[in-house]
Design a protein around this motif. Structure first.
Motif, PDB file in Angstrom:
ATOM      1  N   LEU A 175      37.558  42.680  47.752  1.00 37.40           N
ATOM      2  CA  LEU A 175      37.718  41.298  48.213  1.00 37.40           C
ATOM      3  C   LEU A 175      37.583  41.202  49.724  1.00 37.40           C
ATOM      4  O   LEU A 175      36.920  40.291  50.248  1.00 37.40           O
ATOM      5  N   ASN A 176      38.187  42.139  50.445  1.00 44.41           N
ATOM      6  CA  ASN A 176      38.167  42.086  51.911  1.00 44.41           C
ATOM      7  C   ASN A 176      36.793  42.398  52.481  1.00 44.41           C
ATOM      8  O   ASN A 176      36.378  41.800  53.485  1.00 44.41           O
ATOM      9  N   VAL A 177      36.080  43.340  51.860  1.00 49.37           N
ATOM     10  CA  VAL A 177      34.771  43.744  52.393  1.00 49.37           C
ATOM     11  C   VAL A 177      33.672  42.769  51.981  1.00 49.37           C
ATOM     12  O   VAL A 177      32.844  42.355  52.805  1.00 49.37           O
ATOM     13  N   HIS A 178      33.638  42.391  50.701  1.00 43.54           N
ATOM     14  CA  HIS A 178      32.497  41.635  50.181  1.00 43.54           C
ATOM     15  C   HIS A 178      32.748  40.134  50.045  1.00 43.54           C
ATOM     16  O   HIS A 178      31.798  39.371  49.884  1.00 43.54           O
ATOM     17  N   LYS A 179      33.995  39.712  50.044  1.00 42.64           N
ATOM     18  CA  LYS A 179      34.357  38.291  50.018  1.00 42.64           C
ATOM     19  C   LYS A 179      33.582  37.493  48.967  1.00 42.64           C
ATOM     20  O   LYS A 179      32.782  36.596  49.289  1.00 42.64           O
ATOM     21  N   PRO A 180      33.802  37.785  47.692  1.00 52.40           N
ATOM     22  CA  PRO A 180      33.105  37.034  46.637  1.00 52.40           C
ATOM     23  C   PRO A 180      33.630  35.608  46.515  1.00 52.40           C
ATOM     24  O   PRO A 180      34.721  35.295  46.993  1.00 52.40           O
ATOM     25  N   ASN A 181      32.834  34.770  45.846  1.00 49.83           N
ATOM     26  CA  ASN A 181      33.282  33.401  45.556  1.00 49.83           C
ATOM     27  C   ASN A 181      34.099  33.339  44.274  1.00 49.83           C
ATOM     28  O   ASN A 181      34.973  32.476  44.127  1.00 49.83           O
ATOM     29  N   VAL A 182      33.795  34.240  43.347  1.00 48.42           N
ATOM     30  CA  VAL A 182      34.454  34.210  42.046  1.00 48.42           C
ATOM     31  C   VAL A 182      34.571  35.633  41.505  1.00 48.42           C
ATOM     32  O   VAL A 182      33.725  36.496  41.804  1.00 48.42           O
ATOM     33  N   VAL A 183      35.624  35.869  40.729  1.00 47.99           N
ATOM     34  CA  VAL A 183      35.852  37.164  40.091  1.00 47.99           C
ATOM     35  C   VAL A 183      35.890  36.956  38.583  1.00 47.99           C
ATOM     36  O   VAL A 183      36.589  36.058  38.089  1.00 47.99           O
ATOM     37  N   PHE A 184      35.118  37.764  37.844  1.00 46.01           N
ATOM     38  CA  PHE A 184      35.142  37.739  36.386  1.00 46.01           C
ATOM     39  C   PHE A 184      35.700  39.077  35.886  1.00 46.01           C
ATOM     40  O   PHE A 184      35.219  40.141  36.292  1.00 46.01           O
ATOM     41  N   VAL A 185      36.686  39.008  34.992  1.00 47.14           N
ATOM     42  CA  VAL A 185      37.254  40.210  34.372  1.00 47.14           C
ATOM     43  C   VAL A 185      36.911  40.150  32.888  1.00 47.14           C
ATOM     44  O   VAL A 185      37.376  39.254  32.168  1.00 47.14           O
ATOM     45  N   LEU A 186      36.114  41.112  32.418  1.00 44.09           N
ATOM     46  CA  LEU A 186      35.527  41.028  31.082  1.00 44.09           C
ATOM     47  C   LEU A 186      36.330  41.774  30.025  1.00 44.09           C
ATOM     48  O   LEU A 186      35.832  42.661  29.328  1.00 44.09           O
ATOM     49  N   GLY A 187      37.593  41.422  29.899  1.00 41.52           N
ATOM     50  CA  GLY A 187      38.384  41.883  28.764  1.00 41.52           C
ATOM     51  C   GLY A 187      39.065  43.222  28.920  1.00 41.52           C
ATOM     52  O   GLY A 187      38.801  43.989  29.850  1.00 41.52           O
ATOM     53  N   ASP A 188      39.970  43.480  27.981  1.00 46.36           N
ATOM     54  CA  ASP A 188      40.847  44.662  27.996  1.00 46.36           C
ATOM     55  C   ASP A 188      41.566  44.783  29.335  1.00 46.36           C
ATOM     56  O   ASP A 188      41.568  45.841  29.975  1.00 46.36           O
ATOM     57  N   LEU A 189      42.170  43.690  29.734  1.00 50.21           N
ATOM     58  CA  LEU A 189      43.005  43.706  30.922  1.00 50.21           C
ATOM     59  C   LEU A 189      44.172  44.664  30.701  1.00 50.21           C
ATOM     60  O   LEU A 189      44.593  45.380  31.599  1.00 50.21           O
ATOM     61  N   VAL A 248      24.004  30.490  47.418  1.00 46.92           N
ATOM     62  CA  VAL A 248      24.098  31.602  46.468  1.00 46.92           C
ATOM     63  C   VAL A 248      25.554  31.815  46.074  1.00 46.92           C
ATOM     64  O   VAL A 248      26.446  31.858  46.924  1.00 46.92           O
ATOM     65  N   LEU A 249      25.785  31.919  44.782  1.00 46.80           N
ATOM     66  CA  LEU A 249      27.119  32.226  44.272  1.00 46.80           C
ATOM     67  C   LEU A 249      27.288  33.740  44.242  1.00 46.80           C
ATOM     68  O   LEU A 249      26.458  34.456  43.673  1.00 46.80           O
ATOM     69  N   LYS A 250      28.371  34.223  44.827  1.00 48.31           N
ATOM     70  CA  LYS A 250      28.645  35.654  44.862  1.00 48.31           C
ATOM     71  C   LYS A 250      29.737  35.975  43.849  1.00 48.31           C
ATOM     72  O   LYS A 250      30.891  35.599  44.034  1.00 48.31           O
ATOM     73  N   ALA A 251      29.344  36.652  42.773  1.00 47.49           N
ATOM     74  CA  ALA A 251      30.263  36.951  41.675  1.00 47.49           C
ATOM     75  C   ALA A 251      30.579  38.444  41.631  1.00 47.49           C
ATOM     76  O   ALA A 251      29.670  39.283  41.608  1.00 47.49           O
ATOM     77  N   PHE A 252      31.849  38.759  41.623  1.00 49.31           N
ATOM     78  CA  PHE A 252      32.355  40.125  41.500  1.00 49.31           C
ATOM     79  C   PHE A 252      32.808  40.299  40.047  1.00 49.31           C
ATOM     80  O   PHE A 252      33.674  39.571  39.571  1.00 49.31           O
TER      81      PHE A 252
END
Length: 362
Positions: free
Chosen positions: A84-98, A47-51
């Motif tokens: 990040l420390n609690v859930h340890k995802p595999n990948v992070v997606f940031v959906l704009g307006d950084l 399973v891929l874990k995406a944040f």
């Protein structure tokens, strides 16, 4: 040492512990209450874990007080690192307006912007982070400054169309402003890339020998669409989530190509990509929309803003993904009012308890 001096030291130590809780530990306490949803009949290792987060809107050099800028960036940094420390995802997606003022900055200011972003949203080497561009990063299609789009692509490693394959899950990340429908270079190039991705995935679905990109082989699965804008809808009146826009804002009619993609752009993307799900930001509110477009049925999730400047209860999503299934868990961050009230109550309790102590233990 006199008794009052000892009490003063205890009060200072107690207030320090209160500050430590309210400015660091509270994020872990709240974030730990959310969890990844399990997928049935799928080995957890596959399973891929995406944040997923959206719209952090880091303040720039022109707007906002320095104290507000410092406070919001501190909060987002603490929350991001706690996730990040609690859930340890595999990948992070940031959906704009950084960035909040990326469209107005010169090259030097934008470089500083990028450095701040990566400093605040630091990820370890074993976690990948991918971003899509938002209108506040480069401007809307008709208000874009020359070179703004290329600058963002270079420094953020984010082209107008990206095709990612992670654990045999396909993601198509797009620049929402590149689907205006005209013949500008950015739009023409984006449509060309979408057609190429569509052709590859269509061939891969029926013949595994076509399932590769740049020498990397994969299995076919329906892709997930990631962008900044919502897909075509007339307003947020269809949104019934608890974090949907309040009335009467919810019924305000959208300006197409500014508040959401046009119907033509949406139909084009759906017919080409045939997504099994879509994620976007931009509105700063939550929304869940069921689409049925040209025999393609899927759910679209609007991700609420990650910043306390945009809403009192910032949100993010933890998405468990396999090639055949996915599950979305929407998670909240501590409210500003909760943090303040907690700090006041704990501080008052510390002061009263210490002051009423008759003796200090010998």
């Amino acid at each position: 040492m006199r008794r009052i001096s000892k009490k003063l030291i205890l009060i200072i130590l107690g207030l320090f512990c209160v500050a430590l809780y309210c400015e660091w530990l509270i994020y872990y306490v709240v974030i730990a209450q959310c969890s990844w949803l399990r997928l049935e009949k799928v080995d957890n290792q596959n399973v891929l874990k995406a944040f997923i987060l959206a719209d952090p809107h880091l303040l720039g050099p022109f707007r906002g007080h320095w104290l507000d800028k410092w406070r919001r960036e501190w909060q987002m940094h603490q929350a991001f690192q706690a996730i990040l420390n609690v859930h340890k995802p595999n990948v992070v997606f940031v959906l704009g307006d950084l960035f909040d003022e990326g469209e107005w900055t010169d090259n030097k200011q934008f470089n500083n912007y990028v450095e701040r972003f990566y400093r605040l949203f630091t990820v370890p080497k074993d976690i990948k982070m991918h971003v899509v561009v938002g209108n506040h990063d480069i401007g809307f299609h008709n208000r874009m400054r020359r070179g703004a789009h290329a600058r963002f692509n270079k420094l953020m490693n984010s082209s107008s169309v990206q095709h990612l394959t992670l654990k045999n899950n396909h993601f198509v990340l797009i620049n929402s402003m590149a689907f205006e429908g005209d013949s500008c270079n950015m739009c023409t190039e984006a449509r060309k890339h979408i057609s190429s991705i569509s052709d590859n995935l269509n061939k891969c679905e029926f013949d595994s020998q076509y399932c590769h990109t740049n020498g990397v082989y994969y299995n076919y699965s329906k892709p997930i669409l990631m962008q900044h804008f919502p897909l075509y809808r007339l307003s947020d009146s269809v949104c019934t989530e608890p974090d949907a826009p309040p009335l009467p804002e919810r019924n305000k009619r959208f300006r197409l190509k500014i508040d959401a993609l046009s119907r033509e752009a949406t139909d084009y993307l759906v017919s080409k990509i045939r997504p099994r799900a879509a994620f976007g930001g931009h509105t700063h509110h939550g929304c869940l929309v069921r689409h049925s477009i040209k025999t393609v049925e899927f759910l679209e999730y609007s991700v609420p803003s990650f910043s306390w400047r945009n809403r009192p209860d910032p949100k993010f999503m933890l998405v468990s993904i396999s090639p055949d299934d996915y599950a979305v868990s929407k998670c909240g961050l501590p409210k500003e009012s909760t943090i303040c009230l907690t700090a006041l109550i704990l501080s008052f309790t510390v002061i009263v308890c210490v002051w009423r102590m008759k003796t200090i233990g010998r």
